[in-house]
Design an enzyme around this catalytic site. Structure first.
Site, PDB file in Angstrom:
ATOM      1  N   ASP A  27      -5.954   9.801   0.846  1.00  0.00           N
ATOM      2  CA  ASP A  27      -7.012  10.048  -0.182  1.00  0.00           C
ATOM      3  C   ASP A  27      -7.896  11.369   0.334  1.00  0.00           C
ATOM      4  OD1 ASP A  27      -6.367   7.398  -0.890  1.00  0.00           O
ATOM      5  OD2 ASP A  27      -7.518   6.541   0.831  1.00  0.00           O
ATOM      6  N   SER A  60       0.813  -1.277   0.176  1.00  0.00           N
ATOM      7  CA  SER A  60      -0.083  -0.197   0.042  1.00  0.00           C
ATOM      8  C   SER A  60       0.896   1.332  -0.008  1.00  0.00           C
ATOM      9  CB  SER A  60      -0.971   0.102   1.157  1.00  0.00           C
ATOM     10  OG  SER A  60      -1.642   1.249   1.137  1.00  0.00           O
ATOM     11  N   GLU A  87      -8.869   5.858  -9.150  1.00  0.00           N
ATOM     12  CA  GLU A  87      -9.007   6.354  -7.786  1.00  0.00           C
ATOM     13  C   GLU A  87      -8.912   8.019  -7.895  1.00  0.00           C
ATOM     14  OE1 GLU A  87      -7.041   4.716  -4.442  1.00  0.00           O
ATOM     15  OE2 GLU A  87      -7.959   2.753  -4.994  1.00  0.00           O
ATOM     16  N   HIS A 134      -7.041   9.620  -4.733  1.00  0.00           N
ATOM     17  CA  HIS A 134      -5.700   8.970  -4.075  1.00  0.00           C
ATOM     18  C   HIS A 134      -4.468  10.096  -4.753  1.00  0.00           C
ATOM     19  CE1 HIS A 134      -3.102   5.919  -2.564  1.00  0.00           C
ATOM     20  NE2 HIS A 134      -2.060   6.514  -3.314  1.00  0.00           N
TER      21      HIS A 134
HETATM   22 ZN   LIG Z   1      -5.776   5.763  -1.163  1.00  0.00          ZN
END
Ligand SMILES: [Zn+2]
Length: 292
Positions: A215, A206, A258, A261
């Site tokens: 985020d 991650s 995303e 992000h």
């Molecule tokens: Zn993220």
């Protein structure tokens, strides 16, 4: 007589030492350093070329060290790449690595960026890489967003609010290895591994563990169509961030789109990457695929 015997013994010991020590030295060969002298020089390129055309017998370690393009063979392309490394090419920008003691050159990306490893983490172009191919060790734990990332984010939020009435805020920042492990395992339990892998990182993979990613506002695709989402996509590079998982790049990044992000890479790199229209993986020429 004793003297002669001792001399013979010494010679024998020396021969034994050489016999057993040489392969030991060879097994420590690092990337592109064919002769094991700790440096990548034209002599290494010459050795790769000679090995590629069968003029020099090679060990498995030499073949491993010399196969810099990673295609499983020693060929003239490898010799060319080693020569480029020797004369200082193939390092488009290593400036971020200055002063980083103990970083070890472990490879070359398909865009000829050098790949370094230090303390189990991977660095390219001076920045930490965390994706499905390159993981962070469980011991990598800054405990929070790194100061440079936090400061840049705060400056961006202030400007967005002050100049454009845009309200940006963090909804998820740093996540430890242990936290990511718990999150990922929960997703696997509810959606299955294959599905979970498309939107959640395995522990160690991650980017949130890096302390350089966060985020923003909302974890919904609709965020992309809000004023905040549009502002973020158009302006975050000016503060050193890139949209890490852009639209239409899932096959490269390994993750679904995303729009929320962002990843801190510094203003200069972020601007270059933004202007290129490429995602991070394409820009540096790396993959994002689990190999386990
Ligand atoms: Zn993220």
């Amino acid at each position: 007589m004793i003297f002669v015997f001792t001399k013979k013994c010494t010679a024998l010991l020396l021969a034994l030492c050489l016999f057993f020590c040489l392969p030991a030295t060879a097994s420590a060969l690092s990337f592109a350093d064919m002769d094991g002298d700790g440096r990548i020089l034209a002599a290494d390129a010459r050795l790769v070329l000679r090995a590629a055309v069968g003029l020099t017998p090679t060990t498995a370690e030499m073949r491993n060290a010399g196969d810099v393009n990673g295609d499983g063979n020693l060929n003239p392309d490898d010799a060319r790449a080693v020569l480029r490394l020797a004369v200082g090419l193939g390092n488009k920008d290593d400036s971020g690595l200055r002063g980083m003691d103990g970083a070890r050159l472990i490879g070359l990306t398909s865009n000829e960026y050098r790949i370094y490893e230090k303390d189990g983490s991977t660095y390219i172009d001076g920045i930490l890489i965390a994706n499905k191919t390159y993981s962070l060790p469980s011991t990598y734990d800054p405990g929070d967003l790194l100061p440079e990332c936090k400061q840049a984010f705060n400056a961006m939020c202030d400007d967005a609010w002050y100049y454009d009435d845009i309200n940006l805020y963090e909804v998820s920042g740093f996540r430890s290895y242990a936290t990511q492990k718990r999150i990922y395992n929960n997703y696997v339990a509810s959606d299955g591994k294959a599905e979970a892998d498309t939107y959640s990182a395995r522990p160690g993979h991650s980017e949130h563990q890096s302390g350089l990613a966060l985020d923003v506002n909302s974890l919904k695709n609709a965020f992309a169509y809000t004023a905040e989402g549009k502002w973020l996509a158009a302006n975050c590079h000016k503060y050193g961030f890139i949209l890490r998982y852009p639209y239409g790049k899932s096959d490269k990044t390994g993750y679904i789109y995303e729009p929320w992000h962002i990843r801190y890479v510094g203003v200069e790199r972020a601007t270059k990457i933004y202007n290129s229209g490429l995602c991070l993986e394409e820009y540096y020429g790396i993959t994002s695929q689990y190999n386990y």
